[in-house]
Design a protein around this motif. Structure first.
Motif, PDB file in Angstrom:
ATOM      1  N   PRO A  54      -8.515   6.971  -9.201  1.00  0.00           N
ATOM      2  CA  PRO A  54      -7.452   6.172  -9.821  1.00  0.00           C
ATOM      3  C   PRO A  54      -6.248   6.018  -8.895  1.00  0.00           C
ATOM      4  O   PRO A  54      -5.989   6.861  -8.048  1.00  0.00           O
ATOM      5  N   LEU A  55      -5.539   4.955  -9.098  1.00  0.00           N
ATOM      6  CA  LEU A  55      -4.352   4.653  -8.305  1.00  0.00           C
ATOM      7  C   LEU A  55      -3.142   4.671  -9.213  1.00  0.00           C
ATOM      8  O   LEU A  55      -3.146   4.025 -10.261  1.00  0.00           O
ATOM      9  N   ASP A  56      -2.107   5.417  -8.875  1.00  0.00           N
ATOM     10  CA  ASP A  56      -0.897   5.494  -9.684  1.00  0.00           C
ATOM     11  C   ASP A  56       0.044   4.366  -9.276  1.00  0.00           C
ATOM     12  O   ASP A  56       0.629   4.401  -8.193  1.00  0.00           O
ATOM     13  N   ALA A  57       0.149   3.355 -10.115  1.00  0.00           N
ATOM     14  CA  ALA A  57       0.999   2.194  -9.852  1.00  0.00           C
ATOM     15  C   ALA A  57       1.509   1.678 -11.190  1.00  0.00           C
ATOM     16  O   ALA A  57       0.988   0.710 -11.738  1.00  0.00           O
ATOM     17  N   PRO A  58       2.544   2.322 -11.762  1.00  0.00           N
ATOM     18  CA  PRO A  58       2.961   2.025 -13.134  1.00  0.00           C
ATOM     19  C   PRO A  58       3.443   0.597 -13.393  1.00  0.00           C
ATOM     20  O   PRO A  58       3.331   0.116 -14.504  1.00  0.00           O
ATOM     21  N   TYR A  59       3.972  -0.106 -12.418  1.00  0.00           N
ATOM     22  CA  TYR A  59       4.500  -1.452 -12.660  1.00  0.00           C
ATOM     23  C   TYR A  59       3.571  -2.541 -12.127  1.00  0.00           C
ATOM     24  O   TYR A  59       3.954  -3.695 -12.025  1.00  0.00           O
ATOM     25  N   THR A  60       2.352  -2.169 -11.811  1.00  0.00           N
ATOM     26  CA  THR A  60       1.387  -3.090 -11.243  1.00  0.00           C
ATOM     27  C   THR A  60       0.241  -3.305 -12.220  1.00  0.00           C
ATOM     28  O   THR A  60      -0.268  -2.354 -12.787  1.00  0.00           O
ATOM     29  N   GLN A  61      -0.169  -4.555 -12.430  1.00  0.00           N
ATOM     30  CA  GLN A  61      -1.265  -4.858 -13.351  1.00  0.00           C
ATOM     31  C   GLN A  61      -2.612  -4.460 -12.771  1.00  0.00           C
ATOM     32  O   GLN A  61      -3.512  -4.057 -13.494  1.00  0.00           O
ATOM     33  N   ALA A  62      -2.765  -4.606 -11.459  1.00  0.00           N
ATOM     34  CA  ALA A  62      -4.010  -4.232 -10.790  1.00  0.00           C
ATOM     35  C   ALA A  62      -3.684  -3.925  -9.335  1.00  0.00           C
ATOM     36  O   ALA A  62      -2.772  -4.521  -8.764  1.00  0.00           O
ATOM     37  N   ALA A  63      -4.431  -2.992  -8.749  1.00  0.00           N
ATOM     38  CA  ALA A  63      -4.222  -2.641  -7.348  1.00  0.00           C
ATOM     39  C   ALA A  63      -5.483  -2.021  -6.785  1.00  0.00           C
ATOM     40  O   ALA A  63      -6.273  -1.422  -7.523  1.00  0.00           O
TER      41      ALA A  63
ATOM     42  N   ASP B 233     -13.313  -7.131  10.056  1.00  0.00           N
ATOM     43  CA  ASP B 233     -13.453  -6.138   9.000  1.00  0.00           C
ATOM     44  C   ASP B 233     -12.427  -5.046   9.260  1.00  0.00           C
ATOM     45  O   ASP B 233     -12.441  -4.418  10.320  1.00  0.00           O
ATOM     46  N   ALA B 234     -11.526  -4.853   8.310  1.00  0.00           N
ATOM     47  CA  ALA B 234     -10.481  -3.832   8.425  1.00  0.00           C
ATOM     48  C   ALA B 234     -10.067  -3.421   7.021  1.00  0.00           C
ATOM     49  O   ALA B 234     -10.196  -4.206   6.075  1.00  0.00           O
ATOM     50  N   PRO B 235      -9.577  -2.197   6.859  1.00  0.00           N
ATOM     51  CA  PRO B 235      -9.108  -1.777   5.535  1.00  0.00           C
ATOM     52  C   PRO B 235      -7.890  -2.595   5.113  1.00  0.00           C
ATOM     53  O   PRO B 235      -7.132  -3.084   5.957  1.00  0.00           O
ATOM     54  N   PHE B 236      -7.711  -2.738   3.796  1.00  0.00           N
ATOM     55  CA  PHE B 236      -6.555  -3.471   3.282  1.00  0.00           C
ATOM     56  C   PHE B 236      -6.202  -2.954   1.898  1.00  0.00           C
ATOM     57  O   PHE B 236      -6.965  -2.228   1.269  1.00  0.00           O
ATOM     58  N   THR B 237      -5.027  -3.337   1.444  1.00  0.00           N
ATOM     59  CA  THR B 237      -4.590  -3.054   0.082  1.00  0.00           C
ATOM     60  C   THR B 237      -4.224  -4.371  -0.581  1.00  0.00           C
ATOM     61  O   THR B 237      -3.851  -5.341   0.088  1.00  0.00           O
ATOM     62  N   VAL B 238      -4.360  -4.395  -1.901  1.00  0.00           N
ATOM     63  CA  VAL B 238      -3.972  -5.569  -2.674  1.00  0.00           C
ATOM     64  C   VAL B 238      -3.331  -5.081  -3.971  1.00  0.00           C
ATOM     65  O   VAL B 238      -3.752  -4.066  -4.530  1.00  0.00           O
ATOM     66  N   ALA B 239      -2.274  -5.767  -4.399  1.00  0.00           N
ATOM     67  CA  ALA B 239      -1.590  -5.419  -5.647  1.00  0.00           C
ATOM     68  C   ALA B 239      -1.294  -6.696  -6.411  1.00  0.00           C
ATOM     69  O   ALA B 239      -0.940  -7.719  -5.822  1.00  0.00           O
ATOM     70  N   VAL B 240      -1.445  -6.624  -7.726  1.00  0.00           N
ATOM     71  CA  VAL B 240      -1.225  -7.780  -8.601  1.00  0.00           C
ATOM     72  C   VAL B 240      -0.103  -7.418  -9.567  1.00  0.00           C
ATOM     73  O   VAL B 240      -0.201  -6.435 -10.302  1.00  0.00           O
ATOM     74  N   GLN B 241       0.950  -8.219  -9.560  1.00  0.00           N
ATOM     75  CA  GLN B 241       2.078  -7.990 -10.458  1.00  0.00           C
ATOM     76  C   GLN B 241       2.330  -9.246 -11.258  1.00  0.00           C
ATOM     77  O   GLN B 241       2.200 -10.353 -10.741  1.00  0.00           O
TER      78      GLN B 241
END
Length: 127
Positions: free
Chosen positions: A2-11, A94-102
């Motif tokens: 799990p990812l702790d991101a309280p103000y993010t809808q998806a990450a 090909d490289a690691p990445f992050t994505v966040a949806v607010q």
């Protein structure tokens, strides 16, 4: 994990192979082809076209781009984010990445305060 991101809808935190390493409201991540990944949002619904989608990391000097309109690379699914990863030369990579949806409502502008700016010039009248 799990990812702790309280103000993010998806990450998501995704590896260079497309493996989902950490997630919040993400059901899947997969590598579609070189430099192309599909990240599926859910189980909670998110209106992706109205959301703010942020992406980061990627290769040194390169870039990560996201698209939320249905795309054939991701099966034309409305709840999927297409992620394109590019090297510093612009080639697919090909490289690691992050994505966040607010959600946009979190970003509503507050009413603008009226204030005097030091750069505002006022004419003075002399009688």
């Amino acid at each position: 994990m799990p990812l702790d991101a309280p103000y993010t809808q998806a990450a998501a935190e995704v590896s260079s192979t497309g493996e989902l390493l950490k997630a919040k409201n993400i059901t899947e991540s997969r590598r579609a082809s070189l430099g192309v990944c599909c990240v599926t949002v859910g189980p909670d619904p998110v209106n992706l076209p109205e959301a703010l989608v942020l992406a980061g990391n990627g290769p040194t000097g390169g870039s990560v781009h996201t698209f939320v309109t249905p795309n054939p690379n991701c099966g034309n699914a409305a709840n999927t984010i297409l992620v394109l990863v590019r090297s510093s030369t612009g080639a697919a990579a090909d490289a690691p990445f992050t994505v966040a949806v607010q959600s946009r409502p979190a970003f509503r502008r507050a009413p603008r305060a009226v204030r005097n700016s030091p750069h505002t010039h006022h004419k003075e009248s002399h009688s």
